[in-house]
Motif scaffolding. Structure first.
Motif, PDB file in Angstrom:
ATOM      1  N   ILE A 191      23.696 -38.498   3.640  1.00 27.16           N
ATOM      2  CA  ILE A 191      24.110 -38.086   2.295  1.00 27.16           C
ATOM      3  C   ILE A 191      23.037 -37.218   1.656  1.00 27.16           C
ATOM      4  O   ILE A 191      23.331 -36.180   1.045  1.00 27.16           O
ATOM      5  CB  ILE A 191      24.399 -39.324   1.409  1.00 27.16           C
ATOM      6  N   ARG A 192      21.768 -37.613   1.819  1.00 24.63           N
ATOM      7  CA  ARG A 192      20.693 -36.832   1.193  1.00 24.63           C
ATOM      8  C   ARG A 192      20.544 -35.459   1.853  1.00 24.63           C
ATOM      9  O   ARG A 192      20.386 -34.443   1.157  1.00 24.63           O
ATOM     10  CB  ARG A 192      19.368 -37.579   1.286  1.00 24.63           C
ATOM     11  N   TYR A 193      20.612 -35.419   3.179  1.00 25.72           N
ATOM     12  CA  TYR A 193      20.494 -34.122   3.853  1.00 25.72           C
ATOM     13  C   TYR A 193      21.684 -33.228   3.533  1.00 25.72           C
ATOM     14  O   TYR A 193      21.545 -31.997   3.431  1.00 25.72           O
ATOM     15  CB  TYR A 193      20.377 -34.321   5.364  1.00 25.72           C
ATOM     16  N   MET A 194      22.877 -33.817   3.387  1.00 23.59           N
ATOM     17  CA  MET A 194      24.041 -33.022   2.989  1.00 23.59           C
ATOM     18  C   MET A 194      23.848 -32.445   1.592  1.00 23.59           C
ATOM     19  O   MET A 194      24.188 -31.290   1.330  1.00 23.59           O
ATOM     20  CB  MET A 194      25.309 -33.886   3.020  1.00 23.59           C
ATOM     21  N   HIS A 195      23.268 -33.243   0.693  1.00 25.56           N
ATOM     22  CA  HIS A 195      23.072 -32.778  -0.682  1.00 25.56           C
ATOM     23  C   HIS A 195      21.975 -31.719  -0.755  1.00 25.56           C
ATOM     24  O   HIS A 195      22.149 -30.683  -1.416  1.00 25.56           O
ATOM     25  CB  HIS A 195      22.721 -33.965  -1.578  1.00 25.56           C
ATOM     26  N   ALA A 229      26.656 -27.982   9.281  1.00 27.38           N
ATOM     27  CA  ALA A 229      26.346 -29.120  10.146  1.00 27.38           C
ATOM     28  C   ALA A 229      25.100 -28.863  10.990  1.00 27.38           C
ATOM     29  O   ALA A 229      24.315 -29.793  11.249  1.00 27.38           O
ATOM     30  CB  ALA A 229      27.544 -29.421  11.043  1.00 27.38           C
ATOM     31  N   ILE A 230      24.903 -27.622  11.418  1.00 28.91           N
ATOM     32  CA  ILE A 230      23.702 -27.299  12.206  1.00 28.91           C
ATOM     33  C   ILE A 230      22.449 -27.612  11.405  1.00 28.91           C
ATOM     34  O   ILE A 230      21.486 -28.196  11.923  1.00 28.91           O
ATOM     35  CB  ILE A 230      23.739 -25.821  12.640  1.00 28.91           C
ATOM     36  N   PHE A 231      22.449 -27.220  10.124  1.00 29.80           N
ATOM     37  CA  PHE A 231      21.282 -27.504   9.285  1.00 29.80           C
ATOM     38  C   PHE A 231      21.151 -29.000   9.009  1.00 29.80           C
ATOM     39  O   PHE A 231      20.045 -29.545   9.048  1.00 29.80           O
ATOM     40  CB  PHE A 231      21.370 -26.725   7.974  1.00 29.80           C
ATOM     41  N   VAL A 232      22.244 -29.682   8.718  1.00 34.80           N
ATOM     42  CA  VAL A 232      22.181 -31.105   8.370  1.00 34.80           C
ATOM     43  C   VAL A 232      21.688 -31.941   9.545  1.00 34.80           C
ATOM     44  O   VAL A 232      20.828 -32.815   9.383  1.00 34.80           O
ATOM     45  CB  VAL A 232      23.565 -31.609   7.899  1.00 34.80           C
ATOM     46  N   PHE A 233      22.187 -31.667  10.759  1.00 32.33           N
ATOM     47  CA  PHE A 233      21.890 -32.529  11.902  1.00 32.33           C
ATOM     48  C   PHE A 233      20.726 -32.047  12.763  1.00 32.33           C
ATOM     49  O   PHE A 233      20.087 -32.859  13.439  1.00 32.33           O
ATOM     50  CB  PHE A 233      23.137 -32.681  12.773  1.00 32.33           C
ATOM     51  N   TYR A 234      20.446 -30.752  12.770  1.00 34.68           N
ATOM     52  CA  TYR A 234      19.410 -30.232  13.662  1.00 34.68           C
ATOM     53  C   TYR A 234      18.216 -29.617  12.928  1.00 34.68           C
ATOM     54  O   TYR A 234      17.107 -29.604  13.469  1.00 34.68           O
ATOM     55  CB  TYR A 234      20.006 -29.190  14.612  1.00 34.68           C
TER      56      TYR A 234
END
Length: 425
Positions: free
Chosen positions: A90-94, A255-260
């Motif tokens: 949630i924090r990385y998505m925000h 998603a690339i930024f959020v997960f990688y």
């Protein structure tokens, strides 16, 4: 442009609701049967992408607030990351969602500049978009302070001190923002409150923005107003499918930024608790503020630098009256197209300059071999050159170019370049 409503209630309940609250009719007329220019390209999908970004920021922000504690801000963020179920996600998505939001809004704005979406009768539509951008900047700045790391704290000190440069009222405004005589917990409390409030204000202005769009109709790459049904297509399924595909591609990037690459767009110093006694070697704002930060630093005088920074935003508000050309789209303005390309380059250069130290050398070898003076080879002089072009583009080039330029022939209608004579018949 939307014309008479074609919505027909099919059930008794729909007829009952439509007579009392025609909300289904509003949705149908706005997102199903709404006529859109048939020649819209993928640059026009970023309006939908921005709506997606706003929804994502609102949802993730509300969840984060449930676990955030102003009195122990830094540790509460670590608690979210380590102890809350999927709190890291949630924090990385925000956090990365804010950057995605600004990527989309900058593309949206450059597209509006290129295709003349600010020209009559869309002046109010453009101004509402500028208001949204201003609210986004305020919201993003206050949100960046909330983790209460080193860069958050000292960034807040630098930016709030800018208001102190204003004559007479400056010190009073700064003290009010701080809630005391220095940046501390009362400042964080104010920023947290405003950071929670402003997104809902953004949502309200977005509704006005969409309303204004549906009143005057959507612009298109030719800049020619629709004249008949041959010029338009229903919003659904044509625009919805195109927007849906663009959103899917954008979500893959997200998603690339959020997960990688979750911290690629942030600063490592923000994982150090705020300490007013230790100043980071280089205080930099988030990447989406860097062009304006470069303009601020390009001016030696503090007050004039603040005025130049806010003046850069004010130019956007005045743009509908600064551009004197009768032709909307730069597709048919070859000279304006070249100046626009230089403008985009100038904005990128300002962003680069904002990320560098003012005295760093742009091309070190030129100074090493004494081919150029060290001061003239510094990023502060490069930012001054780019800032000069930024203001010249709005205040000099566009007003004069509109009077002197000879544009290319503009199509009679949207359908002219898109349909054959047999199809138009």
């Amino acid at each position: 442009m939307s014309g008479h409503s074609t919505y027909q209630p099919k059930t008794g309940f729909e007829r009952w609701l439509d007579a009392r609250l025609p909300i289904v009719r509003l949705g149908y007329d706005s997102f199903v049967d709404y006529p859109t220019p048939r020649n819209l390209n993928y640059w026009y999908t970023f309006g939908g992408i921005l709506s997606l970004c706003l929804a994502s920021q609102l949802i993730t922000g509300i969840i984060l607030v449930m676990h955030y504690n102003v009195g122990d801000a830094f540790n509460s963020v670590e608690h979210i990351m380590r102890d809350v179920n999927y709190g890291w996600l949630i924090r990385y998505m925000h956090a990365n969602g804010a950057s995605m939001f600004f990527i989309a809004v900058y593309i949206h704005m450059f597209r509006g500049l290129y295709y003349g979406s600010y020209k009559a009768p869309r002046e109010v539509l453009w101004i509402l978009g500028c208001v949204i951008y201003l609210l986004m900047m305020a919201t993003a700045f206050m949100g960046y302070v909330l983790p209460w790391g080193q860069m958050s704290f000292h960034g807040a000190v630098v930016i709030t001190n800018l208001f102190g440069a204003l004559p007479i009222v400056g010190p009073a405004i700064t003290t009010w923002l701080w809630g005391g005589f220095a940046v501390d917990t009362p400042t964080l409390n104010r920023f947290f409150s405003l950071h929670y409030l402003l997104p809902f204000m953004i949502a309200g202005v977005v509704i006005l923005h969409i309303w204004a769009l549906h009143v005057v109709g959507q612009n298109n790459p030719t800049g020619v107003e629709p004249k008949s049904k041959a010029d338009t297509l229903p919003f659904t399924p044509y625009a919805t499918v195109k927007d849906g595909f663009a959103m899917s591609v954008f979500l893959i990037l997200f998603a690339i930024f959020v997960f990688y690459l979750p911290n690629a767009l942030g600063h490592s110093d923000n994982y150090i608790p705020a300490n007013p006694l230790v100043t980071p070697a280089h205080i930099v704002p988030e990447w989406y503020f860097l062009p304006f930060y470069a303009i601020l630093r390009a001016v030696p005088d503090k007050l004039m630098g603040v005025l130049a920074m806010f003046g850069a935003i004010a130019c956007l508000f005045a743009l509908p009256w600064l551009d004197t050309s009768k032709v909307r789209s730069m597709r048919y303005r070859p000279t304006a197209k070249i100046y626009f390309l230089f403008f985009v380059v100038a904005c990128c250069i300002l962003g680069l300059c904002g990320a560098k130290l003012p005295d760093d050398q742009v091309i070190p070898h030129l100074t090493t071999f004494k081919l150029i003076d060290a001061d003239l080879n510094s990023f502060v002089w490069l930012s001054r050159t780019a800032a000069l072009y930024y203001f010249a583009f709005f205040l000099v080039i566009l007003p004069i170019l509109g009077l002197k330029e000879t544009p290319l022939p503009v199509p009679d209608s949207i359908a002219s370049p898109a349909l054959s004579p047999e199809q138009k018949g």
